[in-house]
Design a protein around this motif. Structure first.
Motif, PDB file in Angstrom:
ATOM      1  N   UNK A  62       1.063  -1.315   0.026  1.00  0.00           N
ATOM      2  CA  UNK A  62       0.174   0.008  -0.047  1.00  0.00           C
ATOM      3  C   UNK A  62       0.662   1.506  -0.088  1.00  0.00           C
ATOM      4  N   UNK A  63       1.975   1.245   0.892  1.00  0.00           N
ATOM      5  CA  UNK A  63       2.914   2.637   0.709  1.00  0.00           C
ATOM      6  C   UNK A  63       3.361   2.653  -0.631  1.00  0.00           C
ATOM      7  N   UNK A  64       3.772   1.604  -1.430  1.00  0.00           N
ATOM      8  CA  UNK A  64       4.319   1.712  -2.716  1.00  0.00           C
ATOM      9  C   UNK A  64       3.114   2.505  -3.606  1.00  0.00           C
ATOM     10  N   UNK A  65       1.895   1.964  -3.450  1.00  0.00           N
ATOM     11  CA  UNK A  65       1.134   2.424  -4.464  1.00  0.00           C
ATOM     12  C   UNK A  65       0.660   4.044  -3.820  1.00  0.00           C
ATOM     13  N   UNK A  66       0.718   4.453  -2.669  1.00  0.00           N
ATOM     14  CA  UNK A  66       0.637   5.719  -2.150  1.00  0.00           C
ATOM     15  C   UNK A  66       1.784   6.521  -2.843  1.00  0.00           C
ATOM     16  N   UNK A  67       2.945   6.146  -2.741  1.00  0.00           N
ATOM     17  CA  UNK A  67       3.976   6.714  -3.308  1.00  0.00           C
ATOM     18  C   UNK A  67       3.854   7.138  -4.995  1.00  0.00           C
ATOM     19  N   UNK A 117       1.259   9.974  -5.189  1.00  0.00           N
ATOM     20  CA  UNK A 117       1.930  11.299  -4.560  1.00  0.00           C
ATOM     21  C   UNK A 117       3.119  11.641  -5.426  1.00  0.00           C
ATOM     22  N   UNK A 118       4.080  10.806  -5.710  1.00  0.00           N
ATOM     23  CA  UNK A 118       5.472  11.027  -6.514  1.00  0.00           C
ATOM     24  C   UNK A 118       5.588  10.109  -7.900  1.00  0.00           C
ATOM     25  N   UNK A 119       4.764   9.758  -8.244  1.00  0.00           N
ATOM     26  CA  UNK A 119       5.028   8.674  -9.437  1.00  0.00           C
ATOM     27  C   UNK A 119       5.957   8.980 -10.572  1.00  0.00           C
ATOM     28  N   UNK A 120       5.897  10.559 -10.773  1.00  0.00           N
ATOM     29  CA  UNK A 120       6.519  11.111 -11.954  1.00  0.00           C
ATOM     30  C   UNK A 120       7.643  12.069 -11.270  1.00  0.00           C
ATOM     31  N   UNK A 121       7.613  12.170 -10.146  1.00  0.00           N
ATOM     32  CA  UNK A 121       8.988  13.163  -9.335  1.00  0.00           C
ATOM     33  C   UNK A 121       8.698  13.448  -8.086  1.00  0.00           C
ATOM     34  N   UNK A 122       9.853  13.609  -7.136  1.00  0.00           N
ATOM     35  CA  UNK A 122       9.798  13.927  -5.901  1.00  0.00           C
ATOM     36  C   UNK A 122      10.689  14.983  -5.570  1.00  0.00           C
ATOM     37  N   UNK A 123      11.077  15.784  -6.348  1.00  0.00           N
ATOM     38  CA  UNK A 123      12.472  16.864  -6.132  1.00  0.00           C
ATOM     39  C   UNK A 123      13.692  16.010  -6.120  1.00  0.00           C
ATOM     40  N   UNK A 124      14.322  16.163  -5.143  1.00  0.00           N
ATOM     41  CA  UNK A 124      15.734  15.464  -4.899  1.00  0.00           C
ATOM     42  C   UNK A 124      15.632  13.999  -4.335  1.00  0.00           C
ATOM     43  N   UNK A 151      13.392  -4.591  -5.144  1.00  0.00           N
ATOM     44  CA  UNK A 151      12.088  -5.373  -5.394  1.00  0.00           C
ATOM     45  C   UNK A 151      11.274  -5.663  -4.226  1.00  0.00           C
ATOM     46  N   UNK A 152       9.970  -6.177  -4.396  1.00  0.00           N
ATOM     47  CA  UNK A 152       9.172  -6.597  -3.414  1.00  0.00           C
ATOM     48  C   UNK A 152       8.915  -8.073  -3.558  1.00  0.00           C
ATOM     49  N   UNK A 153       8.893  -8.770  -2.527  1.00  0.00           N
ATOM     50  CA  UNK A 153       8.145 -10.455  -2.695  1.00  0.00           C
ATOM     51  C   UNK A 153       6.909 -10.374  -2.295  1.00  0.00           C
ATOM     52  N   UNK A 154       6.187 -11.516  -2.828  1.00  0.00           N
ATOM     53  CA  UNK A 154       4.787 -11.810  -2.373  1.00  0.00           C
ATOM     54  C   UNK A 154       4.742 -11.660  -0.772  1.00  0.00           C
ATOM     55  N   UNK A 155       3.509 -11.295  -0.614  1.00  0.00           N
ATOM     56  CA  UNK A 155       3.069 -11.404   0.998  1.00  0.00           C
ATOM     57  C   UNK A 155       4.027 -10.477   1.935  1.00  0.00           C
ATOM     58  N   UNK A 156       4.798  -9.589   1.254  1.00  0.00           N
ATOM     59  CA  UNK A 156       5.752  -9.198   2.219  1.00  0.00           C
ATOM     60  C   UNK A 156       5.578  -7.510   1.963  1.00  0.00           C
ATOM     61  N   UNK A 157       5.567  -6.563   3.065  1.00  0.00           N
ATOM     62  CA  UNK A 157       5.779  -5.188   2.518  1.00  0.00           C
ATOM     63  C   UNK A 157       7.272  -4.731   2.579  1.00  0.00           C
ATOM     64  N   UNK A 158       8.275  -5.824   2.858  1.00  0.00           N
ATOM     65  CA  UNK A 158       9.484  -5.129   3.026  1.00  0.00           C
ATOM     66  C   UNK A 158      10.176  -5.065   1.535  1.00  0.00           C
ATOM     67  N   UNK A 169      16.383  -4.566   2.799  1.00  0.00           N
ATOM     68  CA  UNK A 169      16.991  -3.065   3.282  1.00  0.00           C
ATOM     69  C   UNK A 169      16.027  -2.449   4.075  1.00  0.00           C
ATOM     70  N   UNK A 170      14.634  -2.547   4.074  1.00  0.00           N
ATOM     71  CA  UNK A 170      13.619  -1.953   4.837  1.00  0.00           C
ATOM     72  C   UNK A 170      12.811  -2.722   4.940  1.00  0.00           C
ATOM     73  N   UNK A 171      12.059  -2.707   6.376  1.00  0.00           N
ATOM     74  CA  UNK A 171      11.017  -3.424   6.575  1.00  0.00           C
ATOM     75  C   UNK A 171       9.499  -3.086   5.785  1.00  0.00           C
ATOM     76  N   UNK A 172       9.570  -1.987   5.370  1.00  0.00           N
ATOM     77  CA  UNK A 172       8.358  -1.777   4.180  1.00  0.00           C
ATOM     78  C   UNK A 172       8.879  -0.611   3.554  1.00  0.00           C
ATOM     79  N   UNK A 173       8.055  -0.119   2.518  1.00  0.00           N
ATOM     80  CA  UNK A 173       8.377   0.963   1.580  1.00  0.00           C
ATOM     81  C   UNK A 173       8.647   2.310   2.228  1.00  0.00           C
ATOM     82  N   UNK A 174       7.689   2.417   3.079  1.00  0.00           N
ATOM     83  CA  UNK A 174       7.858   3.805   4.152  1.00  0.00           C
ATOM     84  C   UNK A 174       9.099   4.058   4.707  1.00  0.00           C
ATOM     85  N   UNK A 175       9.464   2.888   5.424  1.00  0.00           N
ATOM     86  CA  UNK A 175      10.633   2.949   5.963  1.00  0.00           C
ATOM     87  C   UNK A 175      11.954   3.295   4.800  1.00  0.00           C
ATOM     88  N   UNK A 176      11.765   2.678   3.694  1.00  0.00           N
ATOM     89  CA  UNK A 176      12.818   2.984   2.587  1.00  0.00           C
ATOM     90  C   UNK A 176      12.761   4.288   2.176  1.00  0.00           C
TER      91      UNK A 176
END
Length: 146
Positions: A43-48, A51-58, A106-113, A127-134
């Protein structure tokens, strides 16, 4: 999602982006990415994307993460695996970004990591527990660069 909005607020507060730098994907583009993935992305990736799919500044500059790149990254991962003769599982993973051609995220199935494969490594690492932490880690890295 509120958490992704907080990343935008932090980017603006730190002078790393202006509101005009945030260019989200359209719903049709988001749907294309979701359909290209072998499973529902976190879900956090989809929200990204929204919000930022084409750009997010730096944030994430130099990383091929912005639309339409996620539509092509699984194919890129296959090429990397073939060229380097590594046993990099591709079919059951969603590769959403690559950095300078030698790092694949990348993401693996059934994991937000979030996982990272770096060319030359024997196997990927989490490298991160979820996309938000990434995203937060990438924001912190950008802050340290000034």
């Amino acid at each position: 999602m509120r958490e992704v909005s907080a990343v935008a607020d932090a980017l603006i507060a730190d002078g790393l982006a202006a509101p005009r730098d945030f260019r989200g994907c359209t719903e049709a583009e988001v749907e294309l990415v979701i359909k290209a993935a072998p499973f529902e992305p976190p879900a956090h990736y989809v929200a990204f994307l929204r919000a930022f799919g084409h750009g997010a500044g730096r944030l994430l500059r130099g990383t091929d993460i912005f639309f339409p790149q996620p539509l092509e990254t699984n194919n890129y991962a296959r090429e990397v695996a073939l060229e380097n003769e590594v046993d990099l599982k591709v079919d059951d993973r969603f590769f959403f970004a690559h950095h300078q051609g030698y790092q694949l995220y990348f993401f693996e199935p059934n994991s937000p990591a979030v996982y990272l494969y770096t060319e030359g490594d024997e196997k990927p690492q989490k490298i991160a527990e979820d996309f938000l932490r990434y995203l937060q880690a990438k924001l912190q890295a950008e802050r340290s660069l000034g």
